[in-house]
Design a protein around this motif. Structure first.
Motif: not given
Length: 371
Positions: A113-139
């Motif tokens: 979700x949007x709270x993930x730190x940018x550095x972690x997002x980038x490293x996950x991609x660098x490690x070969x993972x596909x990262x999906x971002x949800x943009x709306x919280x469940x009510x």
């Protein structure tokens, strides 16, 4: 005191090329983490607690369950060779699953979700993972439930894929047996264990093993304000890595002797103080656990051996906890020093807590909600 138990996870043992090649796999970097004595200013002179520095793992503490859950799923046939691994994460488990994907040759999709730190997002991609971002919280279930629903959609879209489901998977709990045995080897005896609580995996898994050696062990849970885990109402949470807006099935409620809720500004003080006094710090969970463990060390017998689990290191928090602009924006530096002791409530439903508070009545709110 710092003797090491060589109780490695060895996921290379059942890897397809294990018989032909004995080269160390990346997963052999996991485990055998050090312990560090934490004294003043968290505890009085001559007192303190032992911190298990899980940030010494490549991605943090959740490297252990990520590797173990994948290994066990493969052994049972739940995860076919080359099948996609799909899971929800706020960061640390994602780093572990990226490592597991490399180790076992599986593609990995992580939903965050949007709270993930940018550095972690980038490293996950660098490690070969596909990262999906949800943009709306469940009510009602917040970001966690929104992520879990997206995971379900992705599982349907990728036939043969597999989800570890860290919240309900008993392998998540079992994965921490190595950590517990390392503590026994390093400290010989643990009288009080202080753990942050998110999925419930490490508090349940480590305490279960330590009680084989010391049946009188006390388990102290550390949660964040705004978390529903121990019976408080759900609210927006700034702290990540601990707390929940759902009720993870892996939490062993009867195992806890008491619970503490900690606020973000208190965790920030503890993190920064750890860094400046002990050169070992971490994220929200580390700060909250250190604050509570210091108080436990001050108020228990001087003979009591207190251990605390530090789940990660500071690197991913340079733009939050260790960033003055971020902390000023969220009012996290308004209180220079937190209270020296927590407030106390008799029952988790007595009032909504907004700062460091403890309670010795531990309830399972998921059981109450189903009545």
């Amino acid at each position: 005191m710092n003797s090491v138990v060589h109780a490695h996870l060895d996921p290379s043992a059942d890897h397809p090329d294990a018989g032909a090649h004995r080269r160390p796999r990346p997963s052999t970097m996991v485990g055998n983490t050090p312990v560090l004595w934490i004294g003043e200013p968290f505890a009085d002179h001559g007192r303190g607690f032992w911190a298990k520095l899980e940030g010494s793992n490549p991605g943090g503490m959740k490297d252990r369950p990520a590797l173990h859950m994948v290994q066990r799923a493969k052994a049972r046939g739940d995860l076919a060779p080359g099948a996609r691994i799909i899971e929800s994460t706020s960061g640390t488990l994602g780093l572990g699953l990226a490592l597991a994907g490399i180790t076992y040759d599986h593609p990995v999709t992580l939903v965050t979700d949007p709270g993930l730190e940018p550095i972690v997002h980038r490293m996950l991609s660098a490690y070969g993972a596909d990262v999906e971002l949800v943009t709306t919280a469940h009510p009602s279930g917040g970001w966690q439930q929104a992520r879990r629903e997206r995971v379900a959609e992705l599982l349907d879209a990728h036939p043969g894929s597999w989800c570890p489901d860290q919240y309900t998977n008993p392998d998540n709990v079992d994965a921490y047996e190595t950590l517990a045995h390392e503590l026994v080897g390093q400290l010989r005896r643990v009288d009080v264990l202080v753990c942050s609580v998110g999925t419930g995996g490490h508090s349940a898994g480590v305490a279960r093993v330590l009680r084989r050696f010391n049946p009188d062990l006390k388990l102290i849970g550390v949660d964040t304000v705004g978390s529903t885990i121990f019976g408080q109402p759900a609210a927006t949470r700034l702290m990540r890595g601990l707390g929940s807006s759902i009720y993870p099935e892996n939490i062993d409620y009867p195992a806890f002797d008491e619970v503490h809720w900690v606020a973000p500004r208190e965790a920030v003080w503890a993190c920064r103080t750890l860094a400046s006094t002990h050169h070992a710090s971490g994220g929200w969970s580390v700060g909250a656990v250190a604050l509570v463990a210091g108080w436990i060390a001050r108020t228990n017998s001087a003979r009591a051996q207190v251990a605390a689990i530090f789940p990660d290191g500071p690197q991913r928090y340079f733009d939050t906890i260790y960033n003055d602009d971020y902390c000023d924006e969220h009012g996290l530096l308004d209180e220079v020093v937190p209270p020296t002791e927590p407030a106390t409530i008799d029952h988790p439903t007595d009032r909504v807590v907004e700062s460091w508070t403890r309670c010795t009545t531990v309830i399972d709110p998921s059981a109450r909600s189903s009545e």
